[in-house]
Scaffold this active site. Structure first.
Site, mmCIF file in Angstrom:
data_model
loop_
_atom_site.group_PDB
_atom_site.id
_atom_site.type_symbol
_atom_site.label_atom_id
_atom_site.label_comp_id
_atom_site.label_asym_id
_atom_site.label_seq_id
_atom_site.Cartn_x
_atom_site.Cartn_y
_atom_site.Cartn_z
ATOM 1 N N GLU A 40 -31.215 -13.372 -14.527
ATOM 2 C CA GLU A 40 -32.542 -13.818 -14.963
ATOM 3 C C GLU A 40 -33.072 -14.899 -14.010
ATOM 4 O OE1 GLU A 40 -32.666 -13.463 -19.766
ATOM 5 O OE2 GLU A 40 -30.981 -14.519 -18.898
ATOM 6 N N TYR A 41 -32.141 -15.787 -13.605
ATOM 7 C CA TYR A 41 -32.516 -16.842 -12.658
ATOM 8 C C TYR A 41 -33.019 -16.208 -11.361
ATOM 9 C CZ TYR A 41 -32.262 -21.125 -9.954
ATOM 10 O OH TYR A 41 -32.580 -22.191 -9.173
ATOM 11 N N SER A 87 -27.816 -20.941 2.106
ATOM 12 C CA SER A 87 -27.575 -19.839 1.164
ATOM 13 C C SER A 87 -28.067 -18.548 1.813
ATOM 14 C CB SER A 87 -28.252 -20.122 -0.168
ATOM 15 O OG SER A 87 -29.606 -19.827 -0.084
ATOM 16 N N LYS A 121 -19.378 -9.910 -1.303
ATOM 17 C CA LYS A 121 -19.892 -11.215 -1.732
ATOM 18 C C LYS A 121 -19.047 -11.646 -2.917
ATOM 19 C CE LYS A 121 -24.113 -13.753 -2.654
ATOM 20 N NZ LYS A 121 -23.771 -14.413 -3.887
ATOM 21 N N ARG A 142 -20.154 -27.189 -1.595
ATOM 22 C CA ARG A 142 -21.436 -27.082 -0.913
ATOM 23 C C ARG A 142 -22.454 -28.098 -1.448
ATOM 24 N NH1 ARG A 142 -24.632 -21.978 -2.351
ATOM 25 N NH2 ARG A 142 -26.726 -22.467 -1.657
ATOM 26 N N GLU A 179 -14.972 -18.832 0.311
ATOM 27 C CA GLU A 179 -15.190 -18.816 -1.131
ATOM 28 C C GLU A 179 -13.863 -19.042 -1.847
ATOM 29 O OE1 GLU A 179 -18.365 -18.334 -1.721
ATOM 30 O OE2 GLU A 179 -18.570 -17.723 -3.824
ATOM 31 N N TYR A 231 -14.910 -16.824 5.275
ATOM 32 C CA TYR A 231 -15.914 -15.862 5.737
ATOM 33 C C TYR A 231 -16.808 -16.357 6.871
ATOM 34 C CZ TYR A 231 -18.841 -18.195 2.185
ATOM 35 O OH TYR A 231 -19.492 -19.106 1.424
ATOM 36 N N LYS A 296 -24.104 -9.222 7.828
ATOM 37 C CA LYS A 296 -24.386 -10.247 8.841
ATOM 38 C C LYS A 296 -24.516 -9.559 10.193
ATOM 39 C CE LYS A 296 -21.539 -13.519 6.277
ATOM 40 N NZ LYS A 296 -20.232 -14.178 6.156
ATOM 41 N N LYS A 320 -27.400 -7.298 -3.709
ATOM 42 C CA LYS A 320 -26.734 -7.551 -4.983
ATOM 43 C C LYS A 320 -26.380 -6.249 -5.732
ATOM 44 C CE LYS A 320 -26.631 -11.881 -5.983
ATOM 45 N NZ LYS A 320 -27.389 -12.608 -6.805
ATOM 46 N N CYS A 414 -11.432 -5.489 -48.004
ATOM 47 C CA CYS A 414 -11.556 -4.510 -46.918
ATOM 48 C C CYS A 414 -12.841 -3.702 -47.109
ATOM 49 C CB CYS A 414 -10.343 -3.592 -46.918
ATOM 50 S SG CYS A 414 -10.534 -2.208 -45.778
ATOM 51 N N CYS A 432 -6.459 -6.004 -43.495
ATOM 52 C CA CYS A 432 -6.576 -5.308 -44.769
ATOM 53 C C CYS A 432 -5.150 -5.067 -45.257
ATOM 54 C CB CYS A 432 -7.296 -3.983 -44.546
ATOM 55 S SG CYS A 432 -6.941 -2.774 -45.817
ATOM 56 N N CYS A 438 -5.331 2.693 -47.099
ATOM 57 C CA CYS A 438 -6.661 2.486 -46.512
ATOM 58 C C CYS A 438 -6.978 3.641 -45.566
ATOM 59 C CB CYS A 438 -6.683 1.156 -45.759
ATOM 60 S SG CYS A 438 -8.244 0.864 -44.926
HETATM 61 S S1 IVH Z 1 -22.205 -16.240 4.101
HETATM 62 C C1 IVH Z 1 -25.182 -18.689 6.235
HETATM 63 N N1 IVH Z 1 -20.427 -14.548 3.147
HETATM 64 O O1 IVH Z 1 -22.746 -16.467 -1.487
HETATM 65 C C2 IVH Z 1 -24.332 -17.774 5.440
HETATM 66 N N2 IVH Z 1 -21.465 -16.060 1.643
HETATM 67 O O2 IVH Z 1 -25.936 -17.635 -1.182
HETATM 68 C C3 IVH Z 1 -23.824 -18.395 4.243
HETATM 69 N N3 IVH Z 1 -20.637 -15.874 -0.655
HETATM 70 O O3 IVH Z 1 -22.673 -19.603 -2.212
HETATM 71 C C4 IVH Z 1 -22.936 -17.652 3.372
HETATM 72 N N4 IVH Z 1 -19.184 -14.265 -0.304
HETATM 73 O O4 IVH Z 1 -20.499 -19.020 -1.115
HETATM 74 C C5 IVH Z 1 -21.293 -15.542 2.866
HETATM 75 N N5 IVH Z 1 -18.815 -13.039 2.447
HETATM 76 C C6 IVH Z 1 -19.667 -14.023 2.178
HETATM 77 C C7 IVH Z 1 -19.794 -14.538 0.879
HETATM 78 C C8 IVH Z 1 -20.719 -15.563 0.656
HETATM 79 C C9 IVH Z 1 -19.718 -15.087 -1.198
HETATM 80 C C10 IVH Z 1 -21.429 -16.888 -1.386
HETATM 81 C C11 IVH Z 1 -21.517 -18.204 -0.701
HETATM 82 C C12 IVH Z 1 -22.838 -18.778 -1.124
HETATM 83 C C13 IVH Z 1 -23.600 -17.568 -1.558
HETATM 84 C C14 IVH Z 1 -24.746 -17.318 -0.620
#
Ligand code: IVH
Length: 680
Positions: A40-41, A87, A121, A142, A179, A231, A296, A320, A414, A432, A438
Site C-alpha cells: 500500500e505504501y 534506494s 531482492k 542504512r 542485506e 550485493y 543492474k 517487484k 462443540c 471438543c 463427534c
Molecule cells: S542494490 C544503489 N541489490 O532493496 C543500489 N538492493 O531500495 C542499492 N535490496 O534497502 C541497492 N536485495 O537493501 C540491491 N540484490 C540487491 C538487493 C537490494 C535487497 C534492498 C536494499 C535496499 C532496497 C533498495
C-alpha cells in the site's frame, strides 16, 4: 487512508499523498508499528511520483520522493555514510521494465543490447560493512541513507560476515553493502518458541531481522538465525575493482562473503525478464523471502555514464513480485473442529488479493493467538500469505478500530456435536471432548486415513467422506471398506463409473507399507516422518504396539510427548479393535527386517555436518540421516564418508578437503533425504 477522494487539482492530491506518506514512514521507521502494508505504501509513493513527474514545478525538497529513508533511532551511535546508501526505483510490470531499458538506451545513445546483472531482492535490512586492511572495523544500518546506526557489535555476531577478508587483492579501504535477512526456517522456529512462552511474535522474517539487529545487547543478536548476503560495494580506496558488477560479486565471494547463488548475467532485457519469471516460479521454494528482482547494468563504465538521480541510480531497478501482505477487514470468526478435536478459530475476511491469490479465510490457531493479536470482529487486519503456507492474520491496525468492533467469543460447547469444549492446563488448544461421538472428528480421521500420504484412496475426497458420515453409512475407519458400489453411486455428484473407481481404489489401498499404515491411524503428533522412523525402528506393527514409553523414545526424533500419545493410543481397547477390523478387511504390508544392517538406505555411512544450513536445522538434518540408518559424527576423520558443508563451514571443511573426502552442499543433502522419502 488508502482510498483517496477524487481531486481536480493535482496540488491537493500531492499534498495529501505527502501527508500520508510522511505519517506512514514515521510509523514504520521510528515507531516500528506500521498501519499499512509495504504494498500500500508503494502504491501511494508510486502515485505521488506519477503526479510529480507530470507536474515537475510542484516538486519540493521535502517531498517523500526526494529522500531515502527516515531518521535512525537515538539509542545507537550515528554513522555518517561516506557515500550515501541509495534506494532503488521500482518496476511493477514488464512495461515498466522495458521503459527502464529504453531510458538507458536513450541516455547512452545506443541501440545495442545492454547486459544486466540479475539478483534476487532479498527482503531484509540493508547494511554497510567497512573493512580497513581486510579487517571489519564498522557495521552500520542504512538509516536515512546519509546517517545510519552503528551496529558493529551486532554484525560481528553474524557468521556469514567475515571479520577478516580472505584471499588477497582487496582494496585497503573497502565498504561492502548487502542485506541481512532471516531465513524462513529460522523465522518459523523463532516464532514457534515465542508462541510457546507467550511472547510477542514477529510479523514477518524482515521485521524479525530488523528487530534482531537493533538490539543493544549483541548476545541477543547472536542468538538469532541471521544471514548476510553481499550485493555491492560502496566506498573504496587504495585498490582496484573488477570492471563489471558480476565481477565484483565474484571478488566479494572470494573475499569470504556470502553472495546469492541465483545471481545471473542476462545479455539483454528480454533475458532479464525470463530470469524474473523463472525466479517467480520458485519464489515459494526459496529458503528466504524475496520481494522482487534487482536488475543492474553490468558494466561499471556504463553505470558511471548513467549516474544517479537524487535517491536512486539510473542503472538499476527493482522489479517487484506480488506483495505477500495486504490489509483487509475481519468479517467474522467461525470455529472448526479438527481430527484431534482441536477447536480452531477461522477468520472470515473481506476477500483480498495477496501473495498472488484471493484470500477470504485465514487461520487464527487458538485463543491465545486471538488475545495476543487483540483481535475483534470488524477490525482492519494485515493478512500475510507467503508461499503455500495457510494465510495468517499477523497484525491488527488498532488505530482503525471502529466503535462497533465486537469481541470474539470462544464456544464452551462443540459447534458440531455439542459436547463440552475443554482446555487442558498448559495447552493453548481448546478441544471438543466428544471423541469419535463427534461427527467432525470422525470425518477428519477418515479424511486423514484416506489421504494421499496415508492409505492413498484415490477419489475418496473430503466431500464424499462428509456425505458418507452424515448418511450414517460410515462410522469408523473400517466401515469405509464395507461400503458398497450402490451406496457410493447414490451419493451426490457420484455416478456408477466413479463408484467403481473408488471400489478399485479401496482394494488397491489394502497393499500398503507399515509406515503409511502407522501414519494413517492419525495418532496425535505422529506425522509422516515419525511414522517412518517407527516403522524402521520396530519393523513390525506388533513391536510398536507393545513398546513402552522408554523404548519409544529410543526412536530418532521421538521425545516424551510423542511417546506419551503413542502409548496412550495403544492402551485403548477401541483402537486395538479398530486396527484388527482394518486388518480383517485385508490390509497388509511387508514387515521390515530391522536386524539386518542393509535394511536402511544409508546404513554403514558416516556423515559430518558443518556450516549453516538454511532449509532445515542441524538437529533435523541429523535426525533424518539417523532415521535412514546413517551415523552422524561430530568430527571429520578418514572414516567419514560425506561432509555436508553449508555457508561459513570452516576447519572441518578444510580437513575434509585435505583428506579428499566427498563434500556435499545443503541442496544435495536435501535431495538425498527427499529421494529416500524424508519429508522436509
Ligand atoms: S542494490 C544503489 N541489490 O532493496 C543500489 N538492493 O531500495 C542499492 N535490496 O534497502 C541497492 N536485495 O537493501 C540491491 N540484490 C540487491 C538487493 C537490494 C535487497 C534492498 C536494499 C535496499 C532496497 C533498495
Amino acid at each position: 487512508m488508502s482510498t483517496l477522494p477524487l481531486f481536480d487539482n493535482p496540488a491537493f492530491e500531492i499534498a495529501e499523498l505527502r501527508k500520508q506518506l510522511n505519517h506512514h514512514s514515521y510509523r514504520y521507521y521510528a515507531l516500528d508499528n506500521p498501519e499499512i502494508t509495504d504494498a500500500e505504501y508503494d502504491r501511494l509513493m508510486q502515485r505521488l511520483r506519477e503526479l510529480e513527474e507530470k507536474n515537475p514545478l510542484l516538486i519540493t525538497a521535502d517531498s517523500p520522493t526526494q529522500r531515502v529513508g527516515a531518521t535512525p533511532l537515538p539509542a545507537f551511535t550515528t554513522v555518517v555514510h561516506e557515500l550515501p546508501m541509495l534506494s532503488l526505483d521500482n518496476a511493477f510490470s514488464d512495461e515498466d521494465l522495458l521503459a527502464f531499458n529504453q531510458r538507458i538506451l536513450d541516455r547512452l545513445k545506443i541501440n545495442d543490447d545492454v547486459e544486466y546483472a540479475c539478483e534476487l531482492k532479498l527482503d531484509g535490512i540493508a547494511v554497510s560493512l567497512l573493512y580497513q586492511d581486510g579487517l571489519l572495523v564498522r557495521g552500520a544500518t542504512r538509516g536515512d541513507g546519509t546517517n545510519g546506526e552503528d551496529i558493529t557489535l551486532n554484525v560481528r555476531t553474524i557468521k556469514s560476515i567475515p571479520l577478516r577478508l580472505q584471499g588477497d587483492g582487496y582494496p585497503a579501504v573497502l565498504e561492502v553493502r548487502g542485506e541481512i535477512y532471516m531465513p524462513k526456517a529460522g523465522f518459523d522456529s523463532l516464532n514457534d518458541k515465542a508462541r510457546a512462552i507467550g511472547e510477542k511474535l514477529f510479523v514477518n522474517p524482515r521485521n524479525a531481522a530488523a528487530g534482531s539487529l537493533r538490539q543493544l545487547d549483541p548476545k541477543v543478536t547472536a542468538s538469532r538465525p541471521l544471514e548476510m548476503c553481499a550485493y555491492s560495494v560502496g566506498w573504496v580506496d587504495g585498490g582496484e575493482l573488477p570492471e563489471t558488477h558480476s565481477g565484483i560479486l565474484t571478488a566479494l565471494k572470494n573475499w569470504g562473503f556470502l553472495t546469492n547463488r541465483e545471481t545471473q548475467v542476462a545479455k539483454n532485457i528480454q533475458d532479464a525478464m525470463g530470469f524474473y519469471r523463472r525466479i517467480g516460479e520458485k519464489r515459494d521454494a526459496l529458503a528466504y523471502d524475496i520481494d522482487g528482482i534487482v536488475f543492474k547494468v553490468n558494466s561499471r563504465e556504463l553505470q558511471e555514464k548513467l549516474g544517479f538521480i537524487s535517491r536512486a541510480p539510473r542503472w538499476a531497478i527493482a522489479y517487484k513480485f506480488p506483495a505477500q501482505e495486504e490489509s483487509t477487514i475481519l468479517l467474522d470468526v467461525e470455529f472448526q473442529v479438527g481430527r484431534t478435536g482441536a477447536v480452531t478459530p477461522v477468520a472470515r475476511l473481506q476477500p483480498v488479493f495477496v501473495g498472488g491469490v484471493t484470500v477470504s479465510n485465514a487461520t487464527l490457531h487458538n485463543r491465545d493467538e486471538i488475545n495476543r493479536l487483540n483481535l475483534k470482529i470488524g477490525d482492519t487486519v494485515i493478512v500475510r500469505r507467503a508461499g503455500d503456507v495457510i494465510p495468517q492474520i499477523v497484525q491488527v491496525i488498532e488505530s482503525k478500530r471502529t466503535v462497533d468492533a465486537r469481541d470474539i467469543v470462544f464456544p464452551n460447547e462443540c459447534p458440531v456435536c455439542g459436547s463440552p469444549v475443554e482446555t487442558v492446563a498448559d495447552e493453548a488448544v481448546a478441544r471438543c471432548s466428544g471423541g469419535l461421538v463427534c461427527a467432525a472428528q470422525r470425518k477428519e480421521a477418515i479424511k486423514h486415513f484416506a489421504s494421499r500420504k496415508a492409505m492413498n484412496i484415490e477419489g475418496l475426497g473430503d466431500k464424499l467422506v462428509e456425505q458418507l458420515v452424515d448418511s450414517g453409512l460410515v462410522n469408523n475407519l473400517a466401515d469405509i471398506y464395507s461400503v458398497t458400489r450402490e451406496q457410493l453411486a447414490s451419493m451426490d455428484r457420484m455416478g456408477e463409473k466413479s463408484a467403481d473407481n473408488i471400489i478399485l481404489a479401496l482394494e488397491k489401498s489394502k497393499a500398503t507399507s507399515l509406515a503409511k499404515f502407522i501414519y494413517a491411524l492419525g495418532i496425535r503428533e505422529v506425522g509422516e516422518a515419525t511414522a517412518r522412523n517407527f516403522a524402521n525402528y520396530f519393523g513390525s506393527f506388533e513391536a510398536l504396539a507393545e513398546a513402552d514409553q522408554e523404548t519409544l523414545q529410543q526412536v530418532p526424533d521421538v521425545g516424551p510427548v510423542v511417546a506419551h500419545f503413542v502409548a496412550e493410543f495403544f492402551s485403548q481397547e477401541s483402537n486395538i479393535a479398530a486396527v484388527a477390523a482394518l486388518r480383517n478387511h485385508g490390509i497388509y504390508w511387508e514387515n521390515i527386517n530391522v536386524s539386518s544392517p542393509e535394511a536402511l538406505p544409508l546404513s554403514g555411512l558416516t556423515y559430518v555436518l558443518t556450516g549453516t544450513l538454511e532449509t532445515l536445522s542441524r538437529d533435523d538434518a541429523k535426525a533424518k540421516l539417523l532415521a535412514l540408518g546413517a551415523k552422524v559424527a561430530g568430527s571429520v576423520s578418514a572414516k567419514t564418508d560425506y561432509v555436508v558443508a553449508g555457508p561459513g563451514a570452516g576447519s572441518k571443511l578444510a580437513k575434509a578437503e585435505a583428506l579428499g573426502l566427498k563434500v556435499m552442499d545443503e541442496t544435495a543433502l536435501v535431495e538425498l533425504l527427499r529421494e529416500h522419502g524424508q519429508e522436509l
